[in-house]
Scaffold this motif. Structure first.
Motif, PDB file in Angstrom:
ATOM      1  N   GLU A  71      -1.656  -9.942  -8.598  1.00 40.08           N
ATOM      2  CA  GLU A  71      -1.252  -8.657  -9.127  1.00 40.08           C
ATOM      3  C   GLU A  71       0.258  -8.457  -9.057  1.00 40.08           C
ATOM      4  O   GLU A  71       0.948  -9.004  -8.199  1.00 40.08           O
ATOM      5  N   PHE A  72       0.740  -7.637  -9.954  1.00 40.61           N
ATOM      6  CA  PHE A  72       2.153  -7.318 -10.052  1.00 40.61           C
ATOM      7  C   PHE A  72       2.604  -6.459  -8.882  1.00 40.61           C
ATOM      8  O   PHE A  72       1.885  -5.575  -8.433  1.00 40.61           O
ATOM      9  N   ALA A 109       8.544 -14.890  -9.427  1.00 35.81           N
ATOM     10  CA  ALA A 109       8.380 -15.338 -10.803  1.00 35.81           C
ATOM     11  C   ALA A 109       9.614 -14.998 -11.627  1.00 35.81           C
ATOM     12  O   ALA A 109      10.384 -14.093 -11.279  1.00 35.81           O
ATOM     13  N   SER A 110       9.788 -15.707 -12.739  1.00 35.82           N
ATOM     14  CA  SER A 110      10.954 -15.514 -13.591  1.00 35.82           C
ATOM     15  C   SER A 110      10.572 -15.643 -15.059  1.00 35.82           C
ATOM     16  O   SER A 110       9.668 -16.401 -15.412  1.00 35.82           O
ATOM     17  N   LYS A 159       1.302 -11.080 -15.898  1.00 33.83           N
ATOM     18  CA  LYS A 159       1.445 -12.439 -15.389  1.00 33.83           C
ATOM     19  C   LYS A 159       1.785 -13.433 -16.478  1.00 33.83           C
ATOM     20  O   LYS A 159       2.587 -14.340 -16.270  1.00 33.83           O
ATOM     21  N   SER A 160       1.193 -13.243 -17.651  1.00 32.86           N
ATOM     22  CA  SER A 160       1.376 -14.179 -18.749  1.00 32.86           C
ATOM     23  C   SER A 160       2.798 -14.184 -19.300  1.00 32.86           C
ATOM     24  O   SER A 160       3.176 -15.110 -20.011  1.00 32.86           O
ATOM     25  N   ASP A 161       3.582 -13.175 -18.991  1.00 32.36           N
ATOM     26  CA  ASP A 161       4.955 -13.095 -19.479  1.00 32.36           C
ATOM     27  C   ASP A 161       5.915 -13.968 -18.682  1.00 32.36           C
ATOM     28  O   ASP A 161       7.040 -14.195 -19.115  1.00 32.36           O
ATOM     29  N   TYR A 162       5.477 -14.446 -17.539  1.00 28.18           N
ATOM     30  CA  TYR A 162       6.354 -15.212 -16.657  1.00 28.18           C
ATOM     31  C   TYR A 162       6.045 -16.698 -16.726  1.00 28.18           C
ATOM     32  O   TYR A 162       4.908 -17.117 -16.507  1.00 28.18           O
ATOM     33  N   GLY A 163       7.073 -17.483 -16.996  1.00 24.65           N
ATOM     34  CA  GLY A 163       6.895 -18.910 -17.173  1.00 24.65           C
ATOM     35  C   GLY A 163       7.241 -19.759 -15.967  1.00 24.65           C
ATOM     36  O   GLY A 163       6.879 -20.928 -15.908  1.00 24.65           O
ATOM     37  N   TYR A 164       7.930 -19.174 -14.996  1.00 28.30           N
ATOM     38  CA  TYR A 164       8.350 -19.914 -13.808  1.00 28.30           C
ATOM     39  C   TYR A 164       7.848 -19.220 -12.556  1.00 28.30           C
ATOM     40  O   TYR A 164       7.978 -18.001 -12.410  1.00 28.30           O
ATOM     41  N   TRP A 165       7.286 -20.011 -11.648  1.00 31.49           N
ATOM     42  CA  TRP A 165       6.698 -19.485 -10.416  1.00 31.49           C
ATOM     43  C   TRP A 165       7.084 -20.316  -9.207  1.00 31.49           C
ATOM     44  O   TRP A 165       7.216 -21.532  -9.294  1.00 31.49           O
ATOM     45  N   GLY A 166       7.249 -19.636  -8.077  1.00 29.56           N
ATOM     46  CA  GLY A 166       7.438 -20.331  -6.817  1.00 29.56           C
ATOM     47  C   GLY A 166       6.098 -20.695  -6.220  1.00 29.56           C
ATOM     48  O   GLY A 166       5.040 -20.412  -6.792  1.00 29.56           O
TER      49      GLY A 166
END
Length: 124
Positions: free
Chosen positions: A46-47, A97-98, A108-115
């Motif tokens: 979740e955001f 996320a970035s 969630k789908s808008d973010y392409g990079y995750w730690g």
């Protein structure tokens, strides 16, 4: 391309504070939006909060509004999540996320990079 590494998680008592860090590496972050998400056991990710890298546009989930603050240090290429008045229900793995763009998003789908995430556990 962006690489993200979270740190600062741990075990804390309810009512206390904790500050998470997200170290970012990439060509530039001037047009990026950074965000924090969390995922508790058995629940969907979740955001939590989002902020444009250089601008002051921010967004917060209702569950953390007034308690959490997202900020950044441009010189250190680091995004922070200051968490105050922590509750047991805040227990989760927190992910940085970035995404490109300057408008904060809670999807969630808008973010392409995750730690890889950092564990936060809040005890009663």
């Amino acid at each position: 391309q962006v690489q993200l590494v979270e740190s600062g998680g741990g075990l804390v008592q309810a009512g206390n504070s904790l500050k998470l860090s997200c170290a970012a590496a990439g060509r530039t972050f001037s047009s990026y939006t950074m965000a924090w998400f969390r995922q508790a056991p058995g629940k969907e990710r979740e955001f939590v909060a989002a902020r444009s890298w250089y601008a002051s546009n921010t967004a917060y989930a209702d569950s953390v509004k007034g308690r959490f603050t997202i900020s950044r240090d441009n010189a250190k290429n680091t995004v922070y999540l200051q968490m105050n008045s922590l509750k047991p229900e805040d227990t989760a793995v927190y992910y940085c996320a970035s995404r490109t763009g300057t408008i904060p998003s809670a999807y969630k789908s808008d973010y392409g990079y995750w730690g890889q995430g950092t564990q936060v556990t809040v005890s009663s």
